[in-house]
Design an enzyme around this catalytic site. Structure first.
Site, PDB file in Angstrom:
ATOM      1  CG  PHE A  30      44.439  35.123  39.163  1.00  0.00           C
ATOM      2  CD1 PHE A  30      43.259  34.468  38.827  1.00  0.00           C
ATOM      3  CD2 PHE A  30      45.505  34.636  38.500  1.00  0.00           C
ATOM      4  CE1 PHE A  30      43.049  33.337  38.006  1.00  0.00           C
ATOM      5  CE2 PHE A  30      45.583  33.709  37.485  1.00  0.00           C
ATOM      6  CZ  PHE A  30      44.419  33.007  37.189  1.00  0.00           C
ATOM      7  CG  ASP A  83      46.753  36.264  18.246  1.00  0.00           C
ATOM      8  OD1 ASP A  83      46.720  34.991  18.125  1.00  0.00           O
ATOM      9  OD2 ASP A  83      47.988  36.699  18.038  1.00  0.00           O
ATOM     10  CG  MET A 107      39.573  29.978  42.615  1.00  0.00           C
ATOM     11  SD  MET A 107      38.868  29.199  44.015  1.00  0.00           S
ATOM     12  CE  MET A 107      39.970  29.070  44.952  1.00  0.00           C
ATOM     13  CB  SER A 108      40.808  36.842  42.517  1.00  0.00           C
ATOM     14  OG  SER A 108      39.900  37.122  41.609  1.00  0.00           O
TER      15      SER A 108
END
Lengths: 601, 682, 190
Positions: free
Chosen positions: B377, B305, B383-384
């Site tokens: 968010f 990962d 979005m924030s």
């Protein structure tokens, strides 16, 4: 040792090296069913056989089916040979009016010979010209010379397929492989070789034995009689004729060498002037002995897709072979300290020197040891000199070649699959050292393969050591057959069982093996030595074919490098040496020490 | 748990010495055919010895010699048992620590009618629910179904820093024997008594449930085969000796046999296996089977990962790229404002970057005025931002912002597109900032690759192992990071299904795959992989699916696991090779000794110049026994491992263990011969 | 069972092809192309009587002939119907005794030189038609004496009958005893 001797050895080897690639590639094509330049002529015959025998060319077998077909064929053809021998007295092509083999008293000879030729051993417990009719030689022995060889080649090809293929249980069709081997490889080569041999003086006729009137019609003095016959005095009689054996020899000798069979037409095999008349015929036959086994290394490389691996195997075989030649040439060129001092044993331009007992003048030392090494490296077993009369170390080389498992080029096919067993063993032992579980050309070597490998390497010592041990404990059935006493006598017996279990067929021929005990036990050794290697090998082939193939990379065990060849040589030597060193130390090694200190028996 | 146990721990040695005698039980010895043959040989020579004491046996004159040989034969067996006992002992010591954690825990069981009842932890069954408060031990493996708590898992992991465990998500699994430090949680028990993770760990490290691995089985077959061959060689030697008028005594033949059969590897084989598991334990990794450790050595492909393994867990803002019409400082300010309440590491890194580069001090939140409103968010808008003083600042992924500034589908200005693409191509994550529905520019969020990863991947490559980076990033970003980190391949925008498909594809091509994972959605892939390492912080499902658990929950450890697997296999191969090569020298000691009396010429084979036949045989037997002891540390520690291509490794190991195996015994036997002769043992 | 049936059919047909057709057809071919060699390279006298094969050694014991190597073929040696070697090993007392006796006899005939080894060792086949040039040279004094001719005349005859290595490098130089002795009778009859 002479420069000319070395030159002949090098010349021979260079020739072998030269043919390996083209022939190996040709064989790969044949077994992959591709068209070759001979297809035009041979395809009709091939089709005829398939149709007659109701063999579906396209159908492939798994390893069990392959084994069953192989066993069925060996059984049928072996039984046929047995009865052919027994009944030959009633059959045609018998100008000498020879009786059936083993008549009137059964001594196991016909059983022994049937097994011997069916297993590609071609051990001769009999003398050809005094035992076999022309019909038996042709229909029985020549036939098995072709087909026992073709069977060995089929097994090797099946194993190679098992390694090369993935995730299938099919390893080919036994009948198809066997016919192709005999038809496309052995037959054409035999025709060419036989013709060349006749040109050199090998006989090829169906005439009765010739009687010649001797030029020097005098009493034959008693020289070099067989040992043990106490009636030498009575032999001082007028000898004025010579019976000269004849027969269809060339056609059989060609395949005898090409198929690494080795069973001679005549008693003394390729030392007989009619079987091997000139140095050129000698070179041809020598070449024929290792021709196909050497080419098989290339076929292996081609079919598994790693030509370098094929050459690495060739390299391993070649180094063992050359080492054997060097030791043997050195040993046989030396003087025997037991001979009187006024015998000139030093080689010169006009005298071969060295140990000439049991060797022919036309071949000298170099060609004799080269042959002895080649014939035992391959499981050929034909001889052009008498191994029994070799010096201890000179005779150790052919014996060791057999004991190492006939894998130094080895028999046609048999050498390849024998060597593959050792390769798997090498990969298993050394493979771990690269930090992966062992794998060979991307196939994991697991418990099943090891079980089969162990069976295959166990067969030889089991039969050789047990039967030799039992024989030396039996004064009547075992020891009385010896022609030599002391350590050399032990070597004679050991050599017989080694030759049998190793399916070689050469002999320390002084041993009278044509007795019920030896015919039977050597027969069994040949039988087990053949099939208890073939069956595990086919099992490995089937098991490997079913596996996935791990792609090779930087982390996989390298099987293409010189280091691998060295390792392979090491494993072959160590396994062989560790198994047989004790008995060898009481045979040839002890004899060498005793000879040096002037003892005789 | 993680405490390293020295090989020379006195307690373990004492215990092992006692165990090695108990292990003489023939029923146990049968499992090891090589050593069983030695034991039978020792027994036979003992009987012979005893018979010689009672009745005069003709020809058994050198009874001191026979006594010594017999003792050394027994020592050979004992030494092999000792090696195994040592390896097991080290495991047992680990297990004892674990067991302490397990003992005497009580559980607060919530009964059907909601009452809390105190019962012993060992009585807990699956699906029982317990409540655990601060200071209490968690009574069994389970899943947090309510609450959050910090938990001390040092008993299992050795890691002293507490970890957070909470209901839902991927951090819900708790392990029995760990202690809650704060708060209170409700735990649903997921295993029956005796089957808990702790139980399994104990039995694993003790080696109680140890089964022979596939390669061990195959090797055992070979060793048994060799033993049979040597048995044949030795048994038949007697007839040949009789033929040669040099019959041998039973004790000499037994000595020869014991020296020839592969006792070195036969005696150390199981110790090597146990020690391999043990080495993993010392790295805080538990392998559920020896098979998994072997598979680790065989791995061809590592799935790693990206986040947490190749890169540091978090991306960091590294640059503000303004649109041509916008002032860079303005962009920085807007970015900072939008991130003030963003407590994610990315958010914080934006604030820090703005401060460092543009001297913009983080504004106190209250200074934003009364009307400010942070927009957190959300999965919906992706979005924030913040609203205050008529300013409406938003930051988010490019498509989200595009949607925000032009909900009707107009495209963003080409300049913005260009910047976004450039950032993505160089491996960064572009975060677009907009104010009042006008784009200002892009924040360049950069992945930080852990130090030294490139080197490690190079090593892996040289060992023939391919690394594949798994990431949720888009292909462009993924390619750039893959390039920078030096992995061989990457899987971008990876879903659990993609991961699974990749594993299947690799396996179909014959490759072995290793991966690490923690989430429940990793479980199928963990199960499918040949080596699946579950993080201890992961879900129970993940732990069940994998065949190893990393107690440190450090996915990078996958690389060490592979190395340990390789080291285990190498040790096995090296000692096998060593053992077989040894035989050559032993032959040269014993064979001439056997026949020198009848045939003085055989002295020529005595190339070591050993003093006498008896001293030669005794020296070989002593060497054979001592070499087992001498190699115990090697078997337990493993052979030296370096990341090299296979051909180099082979060359090195052949030189040390193959050639060494040929030469060492010549020296060793000679040395022993000199010693026993000088002190008058023979 | 199916396999057995296939095996029977297979053995039958291939035996015909490889065991009869091939050798018989090849015999015909060989008889056409190389009739002399295929029939044993026989040597006949003027009357057409077979007096030997140029490839097969014959016993010569009279001192006026060059002698071949000792032979173990048949009971009396050089029995071309029963080839064979002595198969005595290097430490065989019997072999050493035989060589000792033969060497003494030989040495008595020509005390000037050492006895070449091939002259006292039996060949592999017992039918070796050759001796080494050294062995021929060793016998020159005796044969010359018996035939009453000069050693140099005999020497040049021997040289003429000395075969060099085939193609210049194969095998060993050698002298065919039968052919040499036949020439001897023709050129220097007793």
């Amino acid at each position: 040792m002479s420069l000319s001797g070395w030159f002949q050895i090098v010349f021979y080897f260079a020739l072998l090296l030269l043919i390996t690639r083209p022939l190996g590639a040709y064989m790969a094509r044949v077994y992959e069913g591709e068209r070759t330049f001979l297809s035009r002529f041979l395809r009709p015959a091939e089709n005829l056989i398939f149709r007659f025998c109701r063999v579906d060319e396209e159908w492939e077998m798994n390893w069990k089916e392959y084994s069953l077909a192989l066993i069925a064929f060996s059984l049928v053809s072996g039984v046929a040979l047995f009865f052919l021998q027994r009944l030959q007295g009633y059959l045609p092509l018998n100008p000498q009016d020879l009786p059936g083999v083993d008549s009137p008293d059964y001594t196991g000879s016909s059983f022994n010979t049937a097994v011997s030729f069916m297993t590609n051993t071609n051990w001769q417990g009999y003398g050809g010209e005094t035992t076999m009719t022309y019909l038996t030689q042709m229909m029985g022995l020549t036939y098995q010379n072709f087909f026992s060889a073709a069977v060995g080649m089929s097994v090797a090809i099946a194993l190679i397929r098992g390694i090369a293929r993935r995730e299938t249980d099919h390893i080919g069709n036994f009948w198809v492989d066997t016919v192709r081997g005999a038809l496309y490889v052995l037959l054409p080569a035999s025709l060419i070789l036989a013709l060349l041999l006749v040109s050199q003086g090998v006989v090829q006729n169906l005439n009765p034995y010739e009687t010649a009137t001797l030029a020097d019609e005098s009493t034959m003095a008693q020289i070099g009689n067989e040992s043990g016959s106490g009636d030498s005095v009575e032999l001082k009689q007028a000898v004025n004729t010579q019976t000269i054996a004849q027969g269809p020899a060339a056609s059989q000798i060609a395949i005898k060498q090409l198929g690494t069979n080795g069973g001679g037409f005549f008693n003394v095999n390729s030392s007989h002037p009619f079987e091997n008349p000139t140095p050129f015929s000698n070179l041809l036959q020598l070449f024929a002995i290792l021709l196909i086994p050497a080419a098989f290394t290339y076929t292996l490389g081609r079919m598994v897709g790693s030509q370098k691996h094929g050459w690495a195997v060739f390299g391993a075989m070649a180094s063992l072979f050359l080492a054997g030649v060097i030791v043997s040439y050195w040993a046989e060129s030396r003087s025997n300290p037991l001979f009187p001092g006024n015998v000139d044993q030093i080689a010169s331009e006009t005298s071969p020197g060295g140990n000439m007992e049991g060797k022919e003048t036309r071949f000298g030392i170099a060609n004799s040891v080269l042959w002895a090494t080649a014939t035992t490296a391959a499981s050929n077993g034909s001889v052009n000199s008498m191994h029994d009369s070799y010096t201890p170390l000179g005779g150790l080389v052919p014996l060791a070649n057999i004991l190492l498992g006939e894998v130094i080029f080895g028999g046609v096919g048999a050498g390849m699959y024998g060597m593959l067993v050792f390769i798997i063993l090498t990969v298993f032992i050394a493979g771990l050292m690269v930090g992966r579980t062992p794998e060979y050309l991307g196939k994991k070597i697991e418990a099943f393969e090891m079980k089969m490998v162990v069976i295959a390497i166990l067969v030889m010592p089991l039969f050789i050591l047990s039967f030799t041990a039992i024989s030396v404990l039996m004064p009547e059935a075992g020891l009385s057959s010896r022609n030599n006493l002391g350590p050399h006598g032990l070597t004679e017996i050991l050599y017989a069982f080694s030759s049998g279990a190793g399916n070689n067929g050469s002999a320390f021929a002084g041993l009278n093996a044509n007795t019920l005990w030896y015919n039977t036990t050597i027969g069994l050794s040949m039988l087990f030595g053949r099939f208890f290697i073939i069956l595990p090998v086919l099992a490995i082939a089937g098991n490997m074919a079913a596996k996935k193939r791990v792609p090779s990379g930087a982390g996989t065990f390298p099987v293409t490098t010189p280091l691998f060849a060295v390792l392979l040589v090491g494993v072959v030597l160590i396994v062989g040496a560790l198994t047989f060193f004790p008995v060898l130390s009481l045979g040839p090694i002890l004899e060498q020490f005793l000879m040096s200190s002037g003892e005789s028996f | 748990m993680a405490t390293k146990i020295s090989i020379w721990n006195r307690k373990i040695i004492t215990q092992a010495a006692m165990d090695s005698v108990l292990k003489l039980d023939p029923r146990k010895m049968m499992r090891n055919p090589v050593m069983f043959v030695v034991e039978v040989g020792a027994l036979l020579s003992s009987l012979q010895l005893i018979r010689g004491l009672i009745v005069e046996v003709p020809g058994s004159g050198g009874s001191s010699f026979e006594t010594q040989i017999t003792f050394w034969l027994w020592f050979t067996v004992l030494f092999a048992n000792f090696a195994e006992a040592m390896a097991e002992g080290r495991g047992k010591a680990q297990a004892d620590t674990l067991r302490r954690a397990k003992s005497e825990t009580t559980a607060n069981l919530i009964t059907q009618d909601g009452r809390v009842e105190q019962i012993a932890a060992t009585e807990l069954k699956k699906d029982d629910v317990v409540v655990v408060s601060a200071g209490e031990f968690i009574p069994g493996d389970g899943e947090v179904i309510e609450g959050v708590a910090s938990v001390d898992e040092s008993a299992i992991t050795g890691e002293s820093a507490p970890v957070i465990r909470e209901a839902g998500g991927d951090r819900s699994a708790v392990t029995g024997g760990t202690r809650v430090l704060s708060d209170q949680i409700k735990v649903r028990i997921t295993s029956n008594p005796g089957e808990t993770f702790l139980d399994r760990m104990i039995s694993l490290v003790e080696g109680a449930s140890r089964q022979k691995t596939p390669n061990e089985i195959a090797l055992n077959i070979l060793l048994a085969g060799l033993t049979i061959i040597f048995l044949l060689a030795v048994v038949t030697l007697q007839p040949f000796s009789i033929y040669s008028n040099a019959p041998q005594t039973a004790i000499v033949l037994i000595s020869l046999l014991v020296c020839l059969i592969p006792t070195t590897i036969g005696g150390l084989l199981s110790a090597i296996g146990i020690a391999g598991m043990d080495r993993l334990v010392q790295h805080n990794v538990l392998a559920m089977s020896g098979r998994a450790v072997e598979a680790a050595g065989d791995v061809n492909t590592l799935l790693l990962d990206k986040t947490g393994t190749i890169t540091l867990g978090n991306r960091q803002a590294s640059e503000f790229i303004a649109l041509p019409s916008v002032d860079e400082a303005h962009l920085a300010e807007a970015a900072q404002l939008s991130s003030l309440s963003d407590e994610t590491p990315e958010g914080r890194s934006i604030v820090v970057l703005a401060k460092e580069k543009y001297g913009l001090r983080g504004r106190e939140i209250h200074k934003l005025g009364e009307g400010h409103k942070f927009i957190p968010f959300s999965a919906n808008t992706r979005m924030s931002g913040v609203d205050f003083d008529e300013r409406e600042i938003r930051k988010g992924a490019v498509d989200a912002i595009e949607h925000y500034i032009a909900p009707n589908g107009e495209t963003a200005p080409p300049e913005l597109q260009e910047i976004v693409e450039r950032v993505a191509r160089s491996g960064g994550t572009p975060l677009v900032v907009a104010e009042n529905r006008t784009p200002l520019g892009v924040i360049y969020l950069k992945d930080i690759i852990k130090g030294g990863m490139r080197d490690r991947f190079d090593h892996l490559r040289s060992m023939g192992i391919r690394t594949v980076m798994i990431t949720g990033d888009n292909p462009l970003t993924a390619a750039s990071i893959a390039e920078e980190a030096g992995v061989d391949d990457f899987l971008a925008e990876a879903t659990p299904e993609d991961k699974m498909a990749l594993i299947r594809k690799e396996q179909a091509e014959g490759r072995l795959v290793a991966m690490a994972g923690d989430g429940t959605n990793d479980a199928p892939a963990l199960a499918q992989a040949d080596v699946g390492v579950a993080m201890n912080t992961g879900t129970q499902a993940a732990k069940e699916a994998g065949n190893m658990v990393d107690l440190d929950s450090n996915p990078t450890k996958l690389i060490e696991i592979v190395e340990i697997g390789k080291q285990l296999l190498m040790t096995r191969g090296a000692l096998t090779t060593f053992s077989i090569s040894n035989d050559v020298a032993k032959y040269f000691a014993i064979i001439p000794a056997m026949f020198m009396i009848s045939y003085p010429q055989m002295q020529a084979l005595n190339i070591m110049g050993l003093t006498s036949p008896t001293s030669a045989i005794l020296s070989a037997v002593i060497f054979n026994a001592l070499v087992i002891i001498a190699l115990i540390p090697l078997a337990l520690k493993g052979v030296e491992y370096r990341a090299l291509p296979a051909s180099k490794l082979l060359q090195k190991n052949i030189l040390i263990y193959g050639l060494g195996g040929l030469i060492v015994p010549f020296i060793g036997i000679k040395l022993i011969d000199v010693i026993i002769t000088s002190i008058g043992l023979v | 069972m199916r396999n057995l049936l296939t095996a029977v059919l297979f053995t039958f047909l291939t035996t015909l092809l490889f065991g009869l057709v091939y050798p018989l057809a090849f015999t015909g071919l060989a008889q056409i192309i190389f009739p002399h060699q295929a029939n044993g390279s026989l040597v006949k006298d003027e009357s057409g009587k077979t007096i030997g094969s140029e490839l097969i050694g014959q016993p010569f014991v009279s001192p006026g002939y060059f002698r071949p190597r000792p032979s173990a073929a048949g009971d009396a040696g050089y029995d071309a119907g029963a080839s064979g070697g002595s198969n005595l090993g290097p430490t065989s007392a019997e072999l050493i005794a035989r060589i000792r006796t033969d060497t003494e006899l030989m040495q008595a005939e020509n005390p000037a030189a050492k006895v070449p080894v091939d002259l006292v060792t039996a060949s592999a086949s017992g039918l070796d038609p050759h001796i080494s040039p050294a062995a021929a040279k060793f016998q020159i004094p005796r044969v010359a004496r018996e035939r009453g001719i000069s050693e140099s005349d005999l020497g040049s005859l021997v040289s003429r009958f000395t075969e060099e290595r085939q193609f210049g490098f194969l095998g060993e130089p050698r002298v065919n005893v039968l052919l040499l002795n036949l020439e001897l009778d023709k050129r220097f009859p007793k």
